[in-house]
Design an enzyme around this catalytic site. Sequence first.
Site: not given
Length: 887
Positions: A61, A39-40, A155, A42-46
Amino acid sequence: MGIVAETSQNGDTSLCSEKKFTVPQPPSIEEFGIVKPISRGAFGKVYLARRKNNSKLFAVKVVKKADMINKNMVQQVQAERDALALSKSPFIVHLYYSLQSANNIYLVMEYLIGGDVKSLLHIYGYFDEEMAVKYISEVAMALDYLHRHGIIHRDLKPDNMLISNKGHIKLTDFGLSKVTLKRELCMMDILTTPSMAKPKRDYSRTPGQVLSLISSLGFNTPAGGRTQGSLNQQTEGMRGNASTPLLMKKRESLVKGNKLMISCPEASLSSPSIPVKCLTPNLLKCRTQFATSSTSSQSRICLSSLESECGSPRWENCSQDAEAPPYFNSSRVKDSSSEQARSKKPTGSSASQNLKRLEFAFSPIVDRRTGKKAGFQDETGELSDTPLATLNAKGVIRKCLYENKAQEKPKDFDKTGQGELGKFTSSPDSPPWLANGSVAPIQFNDEEKTEKMGVKRNYDLVEKSPEQELLQDKKTNTDYKRGCAITDYPVSQSTGLTMEINSLFLSELRNSANKYASDRKSEDKYISAPRTLEKLDSGNPVAKNLLCELDDNCERDGEVSSTSEGEDRKERLNQDSSSTGMSVTENQIDRDLSHVDKSIKELSFEESQSENSEEITPDNKGIPFMAENDERVQSKYEPNTSILPDSLQNVLASPAPASAMTNPRRKPMVAFRSYNSPINVSNVSEPSKISMNSADKIHFSLECTGSFPMAVTPAQNKVQGLIETPYRTPKSVRRGGIQVDHERILGTPDYLAPELLLRKSHGPAVDWWALGVCLFEFLTGIPPFNDETPSQVFQNILNRDIPWPEEEEEVLSVNAQSAIEILLTIDPTKRAGLKDLKAHPLFHGMEWEELQYQPMSFIPQPDDETDTTYFEARNNAQHLKVSGFSL
């Protein structure tokens, strides 16, 4: 006694004076192989990754350092790592390793195969009450654990709730969290991390994990440039190596070892270092050209799989990643020299050796397990800040770039970049390949900017932080060149994504608040005519907030003498602002702020000169200046908010002093900058000296800004004779109010608490507000304040506009509605917490101490251990495209 004995061939026994121990080291990112993207955010991708030695699956991440620097999110990445490292709870995702490379940061966490609750909610539509109560109970336990250890999530939403293989909930994504630990993590913090009452082996960490979690995160990336204090030292060191043999010898004596000398003298005489970000395509071309990355030596001499996949501009298709920052979507300068030299340059041993040296210097995470010095490590055992920090790496990379410049043919840019090319090639300091005109033609896109490789960008092309962008005037949609068309307002799904809340959204709230005050004008004599700001969506947010809050407080701050005076005041305001560019409010400040002896304009530099000043003693110097704890002062400054609706009394009420604070002395004219003029946000100062007698006045000044100063130093008893003009407005005050810690609003609009929108000081109560939003969303399928635009969502939050279901089949139970009510309380001091939820009838019969062992309503049934289909529902619903790649 602990001494190793060795037996020789003749049978004699001798004592060995040495015993070898294996020194634990953190793993390298090379030990993990990418399986697939998950997944992706707001500040990175997993990504789903597998450990090569034991085939265990992890969720990695990946956060780009340059992206975090451009977004001014460096401290948040550090806070996320610290929050996960300090947490040992069955309801919080477990962090195993914190690794980094030259360009990226890797957080290696446990992989939860059940996906996120947002995806499950899209599949179910909504949860039944029993299922929702179980999920909320486990999240409440996680929040209570975090709050007890000084961590605020900030968050909380269904997207950040993951489901384990047994169906239990675990919190993740601490990218916006607030950690009270004001220092870097040490080993004792990790070893003594509070855990459950009966710790299990699942929460134990190996020495390698501990070392990786306490390592310092370096953001001196080659792409972003080194910004720390070591920049000058490293630059001087490189210049010294490139200048004279005497300085080279001096450097060799400092590192206590001999370095490999550069074989090509032209490399040391070249221009300053080139950003590594632009060299990545060349490195990939060289790898393909010379075919040196064999299967046997790939892990030793080549870039890591994660580094090459995540750091290379060629890895992702820009058209598929439309939501990525413009910096990473910008087109790169194509290197035609490598394309032309493929058929001309022989693949000899020297070329292969140079490539190995280039790749070895470029990647700082290779050769970690051997005794050799990875990344040109010196004998002191410390790695340089960046791979290009030494002369060897610098020379090798330049050598690879300059080898074939004689064979290159000059080519011209397109009309878009021809001017820039001539500007740089005419410079005497320009690199040789630009001087020879050997730059390949660029296929320019009208919707993208071009970044020249090896050339310093112009100011217009420099990536700016969000604060810097807000200082500029608002531009229209045609002024921005984007990869896709943008609408006037974001789509409805955008209110569920993490974003930075601009003043553009909050300005609409001020407009509606002024309109509401205008409707109530005839009913209340204490509310004057609203004053609409000239341009709420441009200029500096600090100045706008200062003026808006002064207006809001002054309008409720006493009785206006007459309506004609107010109209006269407005005419002079418009005339002055249009003629001089300064908003001069002479009569307005005279009448509305004449009661305030020390407002925010003098708080930074001036002292209150009272004849009967209270002497500072050890007994009273520890008294806080927040007058809200004093009942006498609180009753004195209690505003009249009875005419407002119940939902807005706590939001719009401000304990500003009314006519009780009288001051016969009139204040001079105070000038503020225009709303459209740029204001330097950082050019503000903290309060330095404030006397103890002005505590009540400090209270009013702080309420104007919605925050409190970090430190307040009482004034000395002696009279300082330099203060001759106590009512002179300092120059720095005209540039904005006092800088506060939480000036930026980061988060997801649907789940933000009112105190965050009002820029007030906040605490753990913001998480409980978000939990109430999640409970409503679990039971109904939509967030309670959801709307078409973020500004409308904010208006619904401040008005506490909750659309309760009215149909028979959808109506909520009395207990469920009551639980949502106590969580969605405007006043954070009266908002419910874990103790209140445990006593609530909705959670009756819940075994709070055995939540992790209770049977869950949903248990994942994946096809295999690498199945990620449970994450796809959320990605598809929010139009998130996860980039693919070839394994």
